[in-house]
Design an enzyme around this catalytic site. Sequence first.
Site, PDB file in Angstrom:
ATOM      1  N   LEU A 112       0.871  -1.172   0.000  1.00  0.00           N
ATOM      2  CA  LEU A 112       0.000   0.000   0.000  1.00  0.00           C
ATOM      3  C   LEU A 112       0.909   1.222   0.000  1.00  0.00           C
ATOM      4  CD1 LEU A 112      -2.580  -1.037   2.767  1.00  0.00           C
ATOM      5  CD2 LEU A 112      -3.083  -0.795   0.325  1.00  0.00           C
ATOM      6  N   ASP A 113       0.534   2.279  -0.743  1.00  0.00           N
ATOM      7  CA  ASP A 113       1.396   3.452  -0.769  1.00  0.00           C
ATOM      8  C   ASP A 113       1.331   4.195   0.566  1.00  0.00           C
ATOM      9  OD1 ASP A 113      -0.692   5.523  -0.822  1.00  0.00           O
ATOM     10  OD2 ASP A 113      -1.088   4.854  -2.867  1.00  0.00           O
ATOM     11  N   LYS A 114       2.192   5.170   0.725  1.00  0.00           N
ATOM     12  CA  LYS A 114       2.351   5.859   2.000  1.00  0.00           C
ATOM     13  C   LYS A 114       1.052   6.458   2.507  1.00  0.00           C
ATOM     14  CE  LYS A 114       5.151   9.474   4.240  1.00  0.00           C
ATOM     15  NZ  LYS A 114       6.247  10.461   4.053  1.00  0.00           N
TER      16      LYS A 114
END
Length: 251
Positions: A112-114
Site C-alpha cells: 500500500l502506498d504511503k
Amino acid sequence: MEDSENQVRIHKFIADMGVCSRRAAEALIRDGLVTVDGVPAEIGQKVDPLTQRIVVEGQTLKAAHMPKAVTLLMNKPRGVVCTNDDPFHARTVFDILPPVFKDMRLFCAGRLDKDSEGMLVLTSDGDLAQKLMHPSQNVIKRYRVLLSKPFAPEHIKVLLNGIEVEGERLSAEKIFILKKTAVPGRDLEVHLRHGRKREIRRMMEALGYFVDRLARFQIGKLVLRGIGPGHVKQLSRREIGQLFGEDERKS
C-alpha cells in the site's frame, strides 16, 4: 551430484529461509551473490541444504536453523511506507512491528502506498508472498475509496473496461457508489484483481478525481476486523487459506 530427497531449487530454499522472495533470490543469483560450496550458483539449480554450504551475500544459510514461516496481518496506518529501507528516512511498516517480530526477515506480500491504509500482509514465507501477488491466483482485493468530489455513474463502465494511464492498461473488477454514508456519491467500494502500483489513485486522477482517503479492507475472503491502526495479528493456516478465497469452514 545425484538427486536426493532433500534437494530443492536454490531460489526456493533462500525464500524458505526468509531472506527474500523467490524473485529477489533469482536476482541475487544472477548478480553472483549466491554460492554453493564456494561456486557461484545458477538459476534453477538444485541443492541439498543439509549437505551443501549455501552462502547469500556473505551469510551462510543453515537448514537446521530454518525458521518456522510467520504470516502477519497488519492494519497499516497512513504515513508509513511498505519497504525495509526508505532513502528518505520515512517510518516503515517494519518500524512499527511489535518487538517479538522485529528481528524476523519479513517482507510485504503486496503493498500500500504511503498515504493509503488498511489490510497489509507481511510474511517470511516467500512462496506464499509470490502466490498471493501473482495475477494467476485471481485474488480479489477490496478497497474503500473517498473522493474529493462526487463520482459520475457513467465512469463506472469506463474503469471496468479499462483505461490507458502512462502507457499501462488499468482497470477495476467492480465499483460500487455507496449511498448510505456521510458523503454519498464520494464514497466508493472498489475491487481490484491486479493491484498495480497506485492503481486506484492513477485511474481516478485520469478521470479528474482526487482520492482523499483509500483503505483496503479485504483480501480474498479474509476481512480486516478487530485490529487497530498500526497493530498486527499472526494468521492461522485457516486465515491464510481465506486470503486465497478458500472456504473459511475448511481447516
